[in-house]
Structure formats: structure tokens, C-alpha cells
Motif scaffolding. Structure first.
Motif, PDB file in Angstrom:
ATOM      1  N   LYS A  45       0.859  -1.184   0.000  1.00 36.32           N
ATOM      2  CA  LYS A  45       0.000   0.000   0.000  1.00 36.32           C
ATOM      3  C   LYS A  45       0.899   1.238   0.000  1.00 36.32           C
ATOM      4  CE  LYS A  45      -3.963  -2.032   2.425  1.00 36.32           C
ATOM      5  NZ  LYS A  45      -4.857  -1.937   3.602  1.00 36.32           N
ATOM      6  N   THR A  46       0.703   2.098  -0.990  1.00 38.85           N
ATOM      7  CA  THR A  46       1.526   3.298  -1.118  1.00 38.85           C
ATOM      8  C   THR A  46       0.744   4.517  -0.670  1.00 38.85           C
ATOM      9  OG1 THR A  46       2.696   2.330  -2.996  1.00 38.85           O
ATOM     10  CG2 THR A  46       2.859   4.705  -2.717  1.00 38.85           C
ATOM     11  N   ARG A  47       1.320   5.266   0.249  1.00 36.36           N
ATOM     12  CA  ARG A  47       0.675   6.495   0.725  1.00 36.36           C
ATOM     13  C   ARG A  47       1.068   7.660  -0.181  1.00 36.36           C
ATOM     14  NH1 ARG A  47      -1.529   5.646   5.710  1.00 36.36           N
ATOM     15  NH2 ARG A  47      -0.848   3.741   6.760  1.00 36.36           N
ATOM     16  N   ILE A  48       0.097   8.488  -0.517  1.00 33.67           N
ATOM     17  CA  ILE A  48       0.345   9.682  -1.319  1.00 33.67           C
ATOM     18  C   ILE A  48      -0.409  10.842  -0.678  1.00 33.67           C
ATOM     19  CG2 ILE A  48      -1.545   9.112  -2.931  1.00 33.67           C
ATOM     20  CD1 ILE A  48       0.124  10.470  -5.142  1.00 33.67           C
ATOM     21  N   SER A  49       0.256  11.952  -0.485  1.00 29.63           N
ATOM     22  CA  SER A  49      -0.359  13.085   0.201  1.00 29.63           C
ATOM     23  C   SER A  49      -1.471  13.696  -0.652  1.00 29.63           C
ATOM     24  CB  SER A  49       0.690  14.157   0.525  1.00 29.63           C
ATOM     25  OG  SER A  49       1.139  14.779  -0.662  1.00 29.63           O
ATOM     26  N   PHE A  50      -2.325  14.438   0.001  1.00 25.05           N
ATOM     27  CA  PHE A  50      -3.447  15.116  -0.656  1.00 25.05           C
ATOM     28  C   PHE A  50      -2.917  16.015  -1.783  1.00 25.05           C
ATOM     29  CE2 PHE A  50      -7.154  17.943  -0.919  1.00 25.05           C
ATOM     30  CZ  PHE A  50      -8.192  17.069  -0.716  1.00 25.05           C
ATOM     31  N   VAL A  51      -1.869  16.787  -1.483  1.00 28.70           N
ATOM     32  CA  VAL A  51      -1.289  17.730  -2.451  1.00 28.70           C
ATOM     33  C   VAL A  51      -0.648  16.984  -3.621  1.00 28.70           C
ATOM     34  CG1 VAL A  51       0.466  19.512  -2.788  1.00 28.70           C
ATOM     35  CG2 VAL A  51      -0.923  19.515  -0.711  1.00 28.70           C
ATOM     36  N   SER A  52       0.067  15.894  -3.328  1.00 26.77           N
ATOM     37  CA  SER A  52       0.712  15.112  -4.390  1.00 26.77           C
ATOM     38  C   SER A  52      -0.318  14.473  -5.312  1.00 26.77           C
ATOM     39  CB  SER A  52       1.606  14.021  -3.787  1.00 26.77           C
ATOM     40  OG  SER A  52       2.649  14.593  -3.047  1.00 26.77           O
ATOM     41  N   CYS A  53      -1.410  14.008  -4.728  1.00 27.57           N
ATOM     42  CA  CYS A  53      -2.487  13.415  -5.520  1.00 27.57           C
ATOM     43  C   CYS A  53      -3.119  14.467  -6.429  1.00 27.57           C
ATOM     44  CB  CYS A  53      -3.540  12.806  -4.588  1.00 27.57           C
ATOM     45  SG  CYS A  53      -4.761  11.757  -5.421  1.00 27.57           S
TER      46      CYS A  53
END
Length: 314
Positions: free
Chosen positions: A89-97
Motif C-alpha cells: 500500500k503506497t501512501r500519497i499526500s493530498f497535495v501530491s495526488c
């Protein structure tokens, strides 16, 4: 529920193909090879056309812009996809998304209009060769290129801003390989009906209209080809048109199925495969289809290679 402009989610989790852990390693290898070949193919086109002044004509300058778009499109998507395949599972920040979705829409939208402009250029060159220098002069070319890029920027700005104006209260797991509009929209805890109407209308205008114009252009081109006296010329032109149409249909067809119904009944795995078709295969195939079959591009490549060898041995 929180107010419309608030969200409790600060990051998302990209699930990728976590349902098929046994395929992760193989997919990583395949996608990495595709990415490297895509980078190399499009970079070669950019270098050749930039250095060879004989190729500074609309047909090849359109191709230069297409290669810039394809190279950028792949770079926005594939590196993050490779990270997703490396981890469960890869986490991606709100801004990066937000940023990834913005650039996917920017380059995807620009490619839609660029392919349409390229089809018009070929139509003008083949069907009206005597008027071509006036029809596709430098000013017309610049307007078409600028229109393609500005349209892509506008589409990305409006759609991404609208999607991320919805509140995201949880869950935060995106069952996809990257931050694409439909899977992110499924997590919004608000009524998205108005956006879906916009998405449907936007897809018709941005995807279907250019695609239909391309088909009409190629019908006219094929009609002109049938009038050619040379059998060899007809076969070569048919082969070129068929390869162009294959690439165009792959790109527009899968993009259309993905965006025409943001909350469609397709299974998550089917949606992932459709996304891969236009995000991986099209940037990979375009250099092969539009360049390696072109004698002028092959001549310029040989010329560049000989110059490099000469400088190396001198």
C-alpha cells in the motif's frame, strides 16, 4: 457531514494490484521496460527534430510537441506506479495526488487536441497539396499548438480544482495505480451528480469531437489515396494511415470509456487495464508509429548517428 469545503482526509493510499501480489514483481519489470523504451523513443524524436533544421516543418514540429507530451505524461504516471508495485500500500499526500491528477489531465487533454491538429495537417497536405503552404503556414501552426496546450491547461485546472473541492471524509483507499479522476471521485462524501454531468459533457467535447474529426480527416485521406495511380504508393499510404488510426483509436477509445462515466459499472481491475492502455501503450507506440515508419526521420537519425561517430573518432 462536514461542510463542502472541508475534508478530514490528509493522504490517500494507492492499492494498485494488491489483490494479485504474485504478479507485482513481473508487472514492475514490464512497466519499467515500457517506461525506459518510452523515454528513449520520445527523447530521440525530440533531439532529432530539434537538431535537424530540414525537419522544422509543421508535420515534424507537431510530432515534436507530441513527444514532449508523451514523455511528460509517462513521467507523471509510471514512476509512481512503480513505487505502488514495490509496496503493498503506497501512501500519497493530498497535495501530491492533486498535482498528479492535474498533470495527467493537462498532458492527456493536450494530446487529445494535438492528435486532432496532426490529422488536420495530414488532411491538408494530402487532400489539398497545392494550398498546403497557405493552409498550414507558421501562424496557423502556432495557433493550433498554443490552442492544444492552453486547452489542456484549462481542462486540468477546472477539473482538478472541482474534484478536490469535494470533502473526503474517509475511507482514503484509492483502488487504482495512480490518482485518476474516476477512482478519486468515488471517495468523495458529497453529491457529485453535477460534476458527472460536466465530466460527460467535457469528455464529449475533449475526446469524442477530436476523435470524430480525426476519423473524418482520415476518410478524406483514404479517399484521396484511392485515386493514386501507383499501387506501391497506395499500399504505403494505407499502411501508414492504418497504424495512425490504431494508435488514435487505442488512446481515444480507452480514455473515452474511462472518463465518459466517472462512476461506471466497470470492475476496478477493468478500469486499471483501460487506464494502462492509454497511459502506457500510447506513449510507447507513438514514436514507433509516427517516426520509425517515416523515411525522413530515419534519414535524420542516420545523419545524427554519423555525426556522433565522426566527432567521437576525430
Amino acid at each position: 457531514m462536514k461542510r463542502q469545503n472541508q475534508s478530514s482526509v490528509v493522504e490517500f493510499i494507492l492499492l494498485g494490484f494488491s489483490n494479485f501480489p504474485e504478479l507485482q514483481e513481473q508487472l514492475f519489470g514490464v512497466f519499467l521496460v515500457i517506461y525506459l523504451v518510452t523515454l528513449m523513443g520520445n527523447a530521440i524524436i525530440i533531439v532529432i527534430i530539434s537538431l535537424d533544421k530540414t525537419l522544422h516543418v509543421p508535420m515534424y514540429l507537431f510530432l515534436l510537441n507530441l513527444s514532449v507530451v508523451d514523455l511528460s505524461f509517462s513521467t507523471v504516471i509510471i514512476p509512481e506506479m512503480l513505487v505502488v508495485l514495490c509496496t503493498e500500500k503506497t501512501r500519497i499526500s493530498f497535495v501530491s495526488c492533486f498535482a498528479q491528477m492535474y498533470f495527467i489531465l493537462l498532458f492527456g487533454g493536450t494530446e487529445c487536441f494535438l492528435l486532432g491538429a496532426m490529422a488536420y495537417d495530414r488532411f491538408a497536405a494530402i487532400c489539398h497539396p497545392l494550398n498546403y503552404p497557405m493552409t498550414m503556414n507558421k501562424i496557423v501552426f502556432m495557433k493550433l499548438v498554443m490552442f492544444s496546450w492552453v486547452s489542456g491547461i484549462m481542462v486540468a485546472t477546472v477539473q482538478t480544482t472541482w474534484v478536490f473541492s469535494f470533502p473526503f471524509c474517509g475511507p482514503n483507499e484509492i483502488n487504482h495505480l495512480f490518482c485518476e479522476t474516476p477512482p478519486v471521485l468515488e471517495l468523495a462524501c458529497a453529491d457529485t451528480f453535477l460534476f458527472e454531468i460536466y465530466a460527460f459533457t467535457g469528455t464529449i467535447l475533449i475526446v469524442m469531437v477530436p476523435f470524430l474529426l480525426i476519423l473524418l480527416s482520415y476518410i478524406q485521406i483514404l479517399y484521396a489515396i484511392l485515386k493514386m495511380p501507383s499501387t506501391t504508393g497506395r499500399q504505403k499510404a494505407f499502411s501508414t494511415c492504418a497504424s495512425h488510426l490504431t494508435s488514435v483509436t487505442l488512446f481515444y477509445g480507452t480514455a473515452n470509456m474511462t472518463y465518459l462515466q466517472p462512476k461506471s459499472g466497470y470492475s476496478p481491475e477493468t478500469k486499471k487495464l483501460m487506464s494502462l492502455a492509454y497511459t502506457l501503450l500510447t506513449p510507447l507506440l507513438n514514436p514507433l508509429i509516427y517516426s520509425l515508419r517515416n523515411s525522413e526521420m530515419k534519414r535524420a537519425l542516420v545523419k545524427l548517428w554519423r555525426r556522433k561517430v565522426f566527432l567521437h573518432t576525430a
